[in-house]
Design a protein around this motif. Structure first.
Motif, PDB file in Angstrom:
ATOM      1  N   GLU A  55       0.680  -0.140 -18.340  1.00  0.00           N
ATOM      2  CA  GLU A  55       0.161  -1.414 -18.844  1.00  0.00           C
ATOM      3  C   GLU A  55      -0.510  -1.244 -20.216  1.00  0.00           C
ATOM      4  OE1 GLU A  55       0.894  -3.929 -17.136  1.00  0.00           O
ATOM      5  OE2 GLU A  55       0.975  -3.376 -15.028  1.00  0.00           O
ATOM      6  N   LEU A  83       7.056  -5.415  -8.963  1.00  0.00           N
ATOM      7  CA  LEU A  83       5.998  -6.391  -8.753  1.00  0.00           C
ATOM      8  C   LEU A  83       4.685  -5.628  -8.591  1.00  0.00           C
ATOM      9  CD1 LEU A  83       7.933  -8.669  -6.278  1.00  0.00           C
ATOM     10  CD2 LEU A  83       7.676  -8.881  -8.767  1.00  0.00           C
ATOM     11  N   SER A  99       3.656  -5.055 -16.521  1.00  0.00           N
ATOM     12  CA  SER A  99       3.915  -6.243 -15.722  1.00  0.00           C
ATOM     13  C   SER A  99       4.494  -7.348 -16.579  1.00  0.00           C
ATOM     14  CB  SER A  99       2.629  -6.721 -15.054  1.00  0.00           C
ATOM     15  OG  SER A  99       2.200  -5.742 -14.146  1.00  0.00           O
ATOM     16  N   SER A 144       3.891  -2.448  -6.270  1.00  0.00           N
ATOM     17  CA  SER A 144       5.157  -1.831  -5.872  1.00  0.00           C
ATOM     18  C   SER A 144       5.088  -0.314  -5.941  1.00  0.00           C
ATOM     19  CB  SER A 144       6.280  -2.346  -6.782  1.00  0.00           C
ATOM     20  OG  SER A 144       5.930  -2.089  -8.127  1.00  0.00           O
ATOM     21  N   ARG A 148      -8.409   5.868  -1.041  1.00  0.00           N
ATOM     22  CA  ARG A 148      -7.532   6.423  -0.039  1.00  0.00           C
ATOM     23  C   ARG A 148      -8.315   6.715   1.235  1.00  0.00           C
ATOM     24  NH1 ARG A 148      -5.388  11.326  -2.613  1.00  0.00           N
ATOM     25  NH2 ARG A 148      -5.056   9.892  -4.323  1.00  0.00           N
ATOM     26  N   ILE A 174      -5.694  -3.135  -8.708  1.00  0.00           N
ATOM     27  CA  ILE A 174      -6.387  -3.985  -9.673  1.00  0.00           C
ATOM     28  C   ILE A 174      -5.941  -5.438  -9.614  1.00  0.00           C
ATOM     29  CG2 ILE A 174      -6.556  -4.488 -12.124  1.00  0.00           C
ATOM     30  CD1 ILE A 174      -7.034  -1.784 -12.744  1.00  0.00           C
ATOM     31  N   ALA A 175      -4.642  -5.638  -9.498  1.00  0.00           N
ATOM     32  CA  ALA A 175      -4.131  -7.004  -9.534  1.00  0.00           C
ATOM     33  C   ALA A 175      -4.734  -7.821  -8.404  1.00  0.00           C
ATOM     34  CB  ALA A 175      -2.615  -6.980  -9.419  1.00  0.00           C
ATOM     35  N   ALA A 203       1.665   6.775  -1.862  1.00  0.00           N
ATOM     36  CA  ALA A 203       2.442   5.537  -1.891  1.00  0.00           C
ATOM     37  C   ALA A 203       3.817   5.738  -2.524  1.00  0.00           C
ATOM     38  CB  ALA A 203       1.662   4.465  -2.650  1.00  0.00           C
ATOM     39  N   THR A 215      -9.673   6.607  -6.814  1.00  0.00           N
ATOM     40  CA  THR A 215      -8.480   6.462  -5.978  1.00  0.00           C
ATOM     41  C   THR A 215      -8.615   7.263  -4.697  1.00  0.00           C
ATOM     42  OG1 THR A 215      -7.554   8.082  -7.450  1.00  0.00           O
ATOM     43  CG2 THR A 215      -6.683   5.861  -7.615  1.00  0.00           C
ATOM     44  N   ARG A 264       4.317   1.503  -9.011  1.00  0.00           N
ATOM     45  CA  ARG A 264       4.637   2.090 -10.314  1.00  0.00           C
ATOM     46  C   ARG A 264       3.550   3.042 -10.778  1.00  0.00           C
ATOM     47  NH1 ARG A 264       4.736  -3.535 -12.945  1.00  0.00           N
ATOM     48  NH2 ARG A 264       2.992  -3.525 -11.510  1.00  0.00           N
ATOM     49  N   THR A 265       2.297   2.600 -10.608  1.00  0.00           N
ATOM     50  CA  THR A 265       1.184   3.450 -11.026  1.00  0.00           C
ATOM     51  C   THR A 265       1.189   4.760 -10.254  1.00  0.00           C
ATOM     52  OG1 THR A 265      -0.138   1.563 -11.633  1.00  0.00           O
ATOM     53  CG2 THR A 265      -1.316   3.588 -11.129  1.00  0.00           C
TER      54      THR A 265
HETATM   55  N1  ATP Z   1      -4.180   6.166  -2.521  1.00  0.00           N
HETATM   56  C1  ATP Z   1      -3.372   5.303  -1.917  1.00  0.00           C
HETATM   57  N2  ATP Z   1      -2.939   5.548  -0.669  1.00  0.00           N
HETATM   58  C2  ATP Z   1      -2.136   4.677  -0.052  1.00  0.00           C
HETATM   59  N3  ATP Z   1      -1.708   3.539  -0.625  1.00  0.00           N
HETATM   60  C3  ATP Z   1      -2.101   3.258  -1.853  1.00  0.00           C
HETATM   61  C4  ATP Z   1      -2.959   4.108  -2.563  1.00  0.00           C
HETATM   62  N4  ATP Z   1      -3.220   3.574  -3.781  1.00  0.00           N
HETATM   63  C5  ATP Z   1      -2.518   2.434  -3.828  1.00  0.00           C
HETATM   64  N5  ATP Z   1      -1.854   2.249  -2.683  1.00  0.00           N
HETATM   65  C6  ATP Z   1      -0.980   1.143  -2.367  1.00  0.00           C
HETATM   66  O1  ATP Z   1       0.237   1.475  -2.950  1.00  0.00           O
HETATM   67  C7  ATP Z   1       0.858   0.348  -3.530  1.00  0.00           C
HETATM   68  C8  ATP Z   1       1.187   0.598  -4.982  1.00  0.00           C
HETATM   69  O2  ATP Z   1       0.001   0.449  -5.791  1.00  0.00           O
HETATM   70  P1  ATP Z   1       0.036   0.641  -7.376  1.00  0.00           P
HETATM   71  O3  ATP Z   1      -1.312   0.363  -7.915  1.00  0.00           O
HETATM   72  O4  ATP Z   1       0.648   1.939  -7.676  1.00  0.00           O
HETATM   73  O5  ATP Z   1       1.017  -0.510  -7.785  1.00  0.00           O
HETATM   74  P2  ATP Z   1       1.595  -0.899  -9.200  1.00  0.00           P
HETATM   75  O6  ATP Z   1       3.009  -1.168  -9.059  1.00  0.00           O
HETATM   76  O7  ATP Z   1       1.206   0.106 -10.204  1.00  0.00           O
HETATM   77  O8  ATP Z   1       0.848  -2.213  -9.400  1.00  0.00           O
HETATM   78  P3  ATP Z   1      -0.189  -2.657 -10.509  1.00  0.00           P
HETATM   79  O9  ATP Z   1       0.456  -3.806 -11.160  1.00  0.00           O
HETATM   80  O10 ATP Z   1      -1.420  -3.019  -9.768  1.00  0.00           O
HETATM   81  O11 ATP Z   1      -0.400  -1.514 -11.433  1.00  0.00           O
HETATM   82  C9  ATP Z   1      -0.103  -0.783  -3.326  1.00  0.00           C
HETATM   83  O12 ATP Z   1       0.325  -1.555  -2.239  1.00  0.00           O
HETATM   84  C10 ATP Z   1      -1.431  -0.145  -3.022  1.00  0.00           C
HETATM   85  O13 ATP Z   1      -2.195  -0.904  -2.135  1.00  0.00           O
END
Ligand code: ATP
Ligand code: ATP
Ligand code: MG
Ligand code: MG
Lengths: 509, 321, 327, 321
Positions: free
Chosen positions: A426, A292, A458, A295, B8, A147-148, A273, B4, A297-298
């Motif tokens: 969030e 960040l 965040s 990273s 992916r 999303i970011a 991830a 998602t 977290r989600t």
């Molecule tokens: N299904 C997936 N398969 C592989 N990589 C993924 C997948 N979904 C997200 N990612 C990658 O994994 C990393 C973590 O994404 P995620 O959305 O979990 O980050 P976050 O820390 O929660 O950030 P945000 O502030 O956007 O919530 C990102 O670099 C994203 O591009």
């Protein structure tokens, strides 16, 4: 501002917009000057987005006048607005999922000859990227971005339009502090070029630091417009909410004794991830995940909740290994998760408030599958009142609720279940200061009542101020842990930016 | 599928992604090979040209239909437009005594009806599924009224040249299909119009926000679809030499089936022209196979259903991990 | 054949229902947008004009048995009409609606097909049907096939392609079986292909092209419908086949077909007489309404000026016959 | 329509909202009144009961189809399921010599085929539009194979009681439709199942994250739709007394048209059962009107198309401000 009086870019006079029984804008008058960053603040539902959308040509006002660069406009839509140099970055992300980043950025502004596209898309993108420095891949379809990053695409799209007026409706709601700072630099750069920026946000410090003038709105009306230099945070809050509000974070609930058995544990979990995560949450404990954007977290939260498959490692709930994980099983065990994307993952926008709140708990309100609607209504009414959802109608159409109120509906949905573990991804995104402090209060109350909380945000102040323990997340692994009390935003940021990441195994809780 | 999971799936180029992308082509090739080995009558130039020629009108409709579906719409009226255009062509050719005018009238009539569809959908803001369902009834009624329920037989001569003639052994219909498909592919991938079609189908609101005239783009896709049905009708009526008010019955469903079989999402936003053409010819091969193998026609529908399921399952199976 | 010239008195409803004065007839066409039905209608109207006080109204069955079923019920319940002239879409489904007409004392005459479970039984099978104006499909199909057998006599192998409407339709299934029952007894005859033409030129054109692919050498084309033969003709001719060197047939006797047979392109056609059927049906219906004697079975083969199977020679003897319908 | 326009429309209960909600009912009543004044044959008990009875099978299918559409799916196989169930019923009644078993077999067969649809859609993760298009071909083939292309005539007797009999002047079919519609409305509005159907159709991902077994709910809707087609087939075959492999041809499209005419969104998430029933009977009144007014049938399709457009335009016009 010194020098000659700057020209007026946009003037609105007595603008009113009504949606059914809601008076979203009530005789709003306001002028935006050329080359200013104009802050627009107000509580959730005050009408900020509506005002932005009228200026951007998305909504037609019921009455009132709109003047753009000295010319009164009558027929006004997004196309005409853009031709006049007025662009809006909508609050809700609005991109074409299958198109690439570059294609989205230049959508509607393609160079062409007789309709045939030029092959200069990437070059143009690079030029723009130089200004923004977001570092996004030009050729990735946007639906693959977190999303970011999508929000950054939105910002770039507005910049690509060479706009003279840009309305940015909560552009930083999913950005981390440093990225917000990048955006503020961009705003300053725009201001120097004579561009007007309307900056809608709930981060009042940002408003005070970056805006030339600030307009405060409440209940669809403009309360006042004043130079930012003359405003204080407390003054803004009081103007927004009509009463002074204590903006300090509430005290943490007492930490559970260290020997309390954890309610949930992850042991070296990998999958997608998530690359080796161990953590534990005890009943009544607030555990923060700081990291960040991107990273992971989600992803950690989703793995814990059973949305994404775990490839190796172990998840334990109340000491028992979790097998056959799914959101359904997790909920049955007593977990709850408020996902980060409330519109796509949290709410069923077509259904009313009541149905959204009770959706995971229908078993409680039914016998042999037949609903008892009275019980349902009573339970939801109580929660809606407690959380101060506005409008407070049980049959309200959530799709038109303001962002903050949608978030409250989501809280209501999960609080109805009294979970043992609550995952918050969030939780205060897009929420106004008043509601934010109410949500903080809620988090503390819930934890005090014995629920374990995994908090992802965040806004590092939140994580630092509320958590008992904070895990630092980078690259899908936990790279360290700091105790909550005494943690500072700067300290956290420093750890997160450490150049050399420690090996993943070091991340022991 | 969740967003998602979709995300992916969308990343990186790998074998499963290829299979997914090319499922319809793979099925087409598999069937092609199977037919080639099971009967010597299949793999001949005449037969292949016949198959191409026979289904060219349907393929033309499916090509334009791909744009409609990518743009988030549905055109259920192409069959009826085909019917109107083909009786109009015959009527003009007969009464104005000009085969050429007749054949030109068909695409014009098709485009006009497509324009009406587009206007109704965008002005009345009706969903195209329902709007074109209704307009197909209206157009079907129109075709019958034009003919009074009879056929309009055009004396042979120039009129049948388009449908039966060709350049060397290659029928004109095949040439027209090839040109139309190339043009449409070009439109989709290389022009702003195509970009806008993709964006309107992908997220109409985002397109609107980007200053794209969403309604106009939608309207154009229906116009284009009507035009295609008109071109197809010109070929069809010229082949038979007779305008029939029921000529297009059922074509719209076949065309849409081919488009979706080709992997274009019914939610819009993604799709490819060539895959719809493959979809048409996958269905055509089954037909041809049954005829030349003299197989029991009782099994034809069943086989078609199973092949469609297999093609889709193939593309979906590769999506899993 | 099943034809019976024995007149019987219509007796399934009491003679007290006999009516004097004007008669209103509902013609339930299998589809009003169809040349064959139009010819039935024209014949019916012509006959009605002869009477002077008879009126015929056409209903559109949309080629859908459910629609027609509903129409019978609606007509029976309204009491506006005195009689029903039916061109059925199916023989069995519609039978269930007939009793409603019988109850309302509205006589029904069926054309083209009998109504009831047995497609080859022309005698009324259902209470309410007073007369069947039709031919025996099975026998006619056999006659058509017998022509082919004759043509094949000194050919070995004699390659036959069958183009049938849709084998899922019971009457087409019956026709196909009838063809096969005649052809299969002759070892020199090989049925090399059975295609479905769906009464449609374009479909038939495609099917014929495909069949020719596997069987470039064909001696006989047995088709049950003229529209199909016309489509197949396009395919055959563009493949360079001279139709006069084959034995090509059609079914229906429409104007195009008669032209082709006269021109020697088609060897034979099985002729229907929809216009005459319409006339005959109105006659029986008016008789039934007025309490006059009704012929329960009118053999449609006997209604026209030509025999049911026509060839170039036979048509030569009837220079004025042009076919009773056009599609 | 863009999401914003939609959102704008969604607020408050007012006259336009009522018109939008009741557009199909308003059209139905208008047509009813028009027919009543224009001919005395219309407003009779027999005629009204006939109309209700004749279209009861279709209405039953549309009722269940509403749930499928609300859940975000499409069932294009109901016509084919109707065909299979009706030949199965006839086959069982004839060969097992039991009319009752035959009539019970139809809903069972329908439910089984619906289950297969549901399993294919959820297991293979195919979009239901394509999956049921394919399965309808397979089922259609099956129906033909069961009969060998012939009809299966069941000797009269108990077998026709269901389709032709009734309680007093009210046919059983009408009673069954009423019960089925009430049950379905209850399911949709008063049970957890209905709530899940609405939420899965509204936002499948949010539903999944709320612990709902999305696939199972989807599967149930297709099962229910198959069951309905089977019940409809039992009525239909009993009425006719004969199993026909083409009996259901085209029903699926009529049923879906009625559902959408009733205002159920093809994107799922919102809809109402009773409005689909109104949709069915709106179409039925047009048919009936043409027949009893003795209007030129050439204009029937045209009129139907125009009435559909009018109904939708009515509901949409009231959405503007
Ligand atoms: N299904 C997936 N398969 C592989 N990589 C993924 C997948 N979904 C997200 N990612 C990658 O994994 C990393 C973590 O994404 P995620 O959305 O979990 O980050 P976050 O820390 O929660 O950030 P945000 O502030 O956007 O919530 C990102 O670099 C994203 O591009
Ligand atoms: N499309 C709409 N239809 C009906 N009501 C709407 C619509 N859009 C906004 N509203 C209502 O108008 C009011 C103002 O909403 P708006 O989105 O402008 O608030 P906001 O100040 O942007 O709030 P937030 O900070 O939560 O984004 C709210 O009560 C909202 O529920
Ligand atoms: Mg807002
Ligand atoms: Mg996240």
């Amino acid at each position: 501002m010194d020098g000659p009086t700057p020209a007026v870019a946009v003037t609105v006079r007595d603008l009113s917009v009504r949606f059914g029984s809601t008076q979203a804008l009530d005789a709003v008058s306001l002028s935006l000057l050329e080359g200013e960053v104009h802050g627009l603040v107000g509580e959730n539902g005050a009408g900020k987005s509506t005002l932005g959308k009228v200026v951007g040509g998305l909504y037609q006002p019921d009455s009132g006048e709109l003047e753009v660069f000295g010319r009164a406009v009558h027929r006004w839509d997004t196309r005409r607005a853009q031709d006049a140099g007025v662009v809006i970055i909508a609050q809700e992300l609005c991109l074409v999922p299958a198109l690439t980043v570059a294609e989205n950025v230049f959508l509607g502004r393609e160079r062409r000859t007789f309709g045939v596209l030029h092959g200069d898309l990437r070059a143009r993108y690079r030029e723009l990227e130089e200004i923004c420095g977001f570092g996004l891949p030009a050729d990735a379809p946007v639906h693959t971005l977190p999303i970011a990053d999508q929000q950054k695409v939105e910002i770039m799209r507005a910049l690509a339009r060479d706009a003279r007026v840009i309305v940015m409706d909560e552009p930083t709601s999913s950005l981390t502090a440093d990225e917000s700072e990048r955006l503020h630099e961009i705003m300053r750069w725009l201001r120097e070029r004579g561009t007007t920026v309307v900056y809608v946000t709930h981060f009042l410090d940002d408003v005070l630091a970056n805006c030339d003038r600030v307009t405060v709105m409440r209940d669809g009306r403009v309360i006042r417009t004043a130079p930012a230099a003359q405003e204080t945070k407390a003054g803004l809050v009081e103007a927004m909410l009509g009463e002074p509000v204590d903006m300090l974070l509430p005290d943490r609930p007492p930490a559970p004794p260290p020997d309390t058995p954890p309610v949930a544990e992850m042991h070296d979990v990998r999958g997608g991830a998530v690359r080796g995560v161990s953590l534990r949450v005890r009943p009544g404990e607030i555990v923060g995940l700081a990291g960040l954007v991107g990273s992971g977290r989600t992803e950690i939260a989703r793995a814990l909740f059973g949305c994404d498959p775990v490839e190796s490692g172990e998840v334990l709930f109340r000491g028992e290994p979790v097998t056959g994980a799914s959101p359904r099983a997790s909920i049955a065990r007593g977990m709850a998760m408020i996902p980060e994307d409330r519109r796509a993952q949290g709410l069923v926008l077509l259904r009313p408030v009541l149905e959204n709140v009770t959706l995971p708990h229908l078993g409680r309100f039914s016998r042999a599958g037949v609903l008892s609607r009275g019980g349902e209504r009573a339970a939801v009414r109580e929660l809606v009142e407690r959380l101060g959802v506005r409008p407070a109608a049980l049959d309200g159409d959530v799709s038109v609720y303001s962002g903050g109120n949608q978030q409250k509906v989501l809280f209501a949905k999960w609080l109805l279940g009294r979970p043992e573990l609550l995952i918050l991804d969030e939780p205060t995104r897009g929420v106004d200061v008043g509601a934010k402090s109410r949500i903080y209060q809620l988090i503390v109350e819930i934890a005090a009542a014995g629920t374990g909380i995994l908090l992802i945000s965040s806004e590092l102040e939140e994580v630092a101020g509320l958590s008992h323990r904070i895990h630092l997340v980078r690259g899908g692994t936990v790279i360290g842990e700091v105790p909550g009390p005494g943690a500072s935003v700067d300290g956290l940021l420093q750890r997160l930016f450490e150049v050399e990441p420690p090996p993943a195994t070091e991340g022991t809780p | 599928m969740t967003a998602t999971a979709q995300a992916r799936a969308g990343s990186g180029v790998n074998v499963p992604a290829l299979v997914r992308h090319y499922a319809v082509l793979i099925m087409l090739v598999a069937l092609f090979v199977a037919l080639s080995v099971s009967t010597s009558s299949f793999l001949t130039l005449t037969n292949l040209l016949n198959i191409l020629n026979q289904n060219a009108p349907l393929a033309i409709i499916a090509v334009a239909g791909t744009l409609v579906v990518i743009c988030g719409g549905f055109d259920l009226s192409t069959g009826a437009i085909f019917s109107v255009a083909n009786v109009v062509a015959a009527w003009v050719a007969l009464h104005l005594n000009s085969p050429v005018l007749g054949l030109i009238a068909a695409p014009l009539a098709g485009a006009a009806l497509g324009l009406v569809n587009g206007a109704a959908i965008t002005r009345l803001r009706i969903h195209s599924f329902l709007a074109t369902l209704a307009s197909s009834l209206v157009y079907g009624g129109l075709a019958v009224l034009i003919t009074g329920g009879f056929l309009i037989s055009v004396p042979a001569g120039g009129f049948t040249a388009l449908g039966r003639g060709g350049i060397g052994p290659v029928y004109y219909a095949i040439v027209i299909l090839a040109l139309f498909a190339l043009l449409s592919g070009f439109l989709l991938n290389r022009t702003t119009f195509g970009r806008y079609v993709l964006s309107v189908g992908g997220n109409a609101e985002a397109a609107e926000l980007s200053g794209i005239r969403v309604n106009r783009i939608k309207l154009y896709t229906f116009l284009y679809s009507g035009l295609a049905a008109g071109i197809a009708a010109a070929i069809g009526v010229s082949r038979i030499g007779t305008g029939q008010p029921q000529a297009g019955d059922g074509m719209q469903l076949l065309a849409i089936a081919a488009v979706i079989l080709g992997g274009t999402s019914i939610y819009g936003g993604v799709g490819a022209i060539w895959r719809s053409v493959c979809g048409v010819y996958l269905l055509a091969l089954i037909d041809n196979g049954f005829d030349i193998l003299n197989a029991n026609p009782f099994f034809k529908d069943l086989t078609t259903g199973v092949v469609i399921l297999a093609a889709v399952a193939l593309s979906v199976a590769s999506r899993r991990r | 054949g099943c034809n019976s010239d024995v007149s019987q008195v219509y007796s399934s409803s009491t003679p007290s229902s006999a009516k004097t004065g004007p008669v209103k007839i509902a013609l339930l066409a299998s589809s009003s947008q169809n040349g064959f039905n139009k010819a039935v209608y024209d014949g019916a109207v012509a006959k009605a004009k002869e009477y002077g006080d008879v009126e015929v109204t056409i209903f559109d069955g949309k080629f859908d048995s459910q629609t027609q079923f509903n129409q019978v019920q609606n007509v029976a319940s309204q009491g506006t009409y005195d009689g029903i002239l039916l061109v059925p879409n199916d023989n069995v489904g519609i039978a269930a609606a007939i009793p409603a007409a019988a109850q309302a004392k509205i006589p029904v005459v069926t054309t083209l097909f009998p109504v009831g479970p047995n497609l080859t039984e022309l005698k009324p099978q259902v209470d309410g049907i007073v007369s069947t104006v039709a031919a025996n499909t099975e026998e006619n199909s056999k006659k058509l096939a017998e022509g082919a057998v004759k043509y094949c006599e000194d050919k070995d192998p004699c390659r036959v392609a069958i183009l049938i409407g849709q084998l899922q339709f019971p009457f087409d299934n019956l026709r196909n079986k009838a063809y096969r029952s005649v052809l299969d007894g002759h070892p020199n005859i090989k049925v090399v292909a059975t295609g479905q033409g769906n009464y449609d030129r374009d479909t038939s054109l495609k099917a014929m092209q495909n069949i020719l692919q596997a069987n470039p050498e064909l001696d006989v084309l047995l088709s049950n419908a003229d529209q199909q033969t016309i489509g197949a003709q396009v395919a055959l001719e563009s493949a360079g086949v001279d139709l006069s060197t084959m034995y090509v047939t059609g079914g229906g006797g429409n104007q195009e077909a008669i032209k082709q047979v006269r021109a020697g392109k088609w060897a034979a056609d099985q002729v229907d007489f929809p216009n005459s059927m319409g006339k005959a049906a109105v006659e029986q219906l008016v008789n039934a309404v007025r309490g006059k004697p009704v012929t329960p079975v009118v053999d449609a083969n006997t209604l026209g000026p030509v025999p049911v199977i026509v060839t170039k020679e036979i048509l030569g003897e009837h220079p004025d016959f042009a076919g009773e319908w056009a599609d």
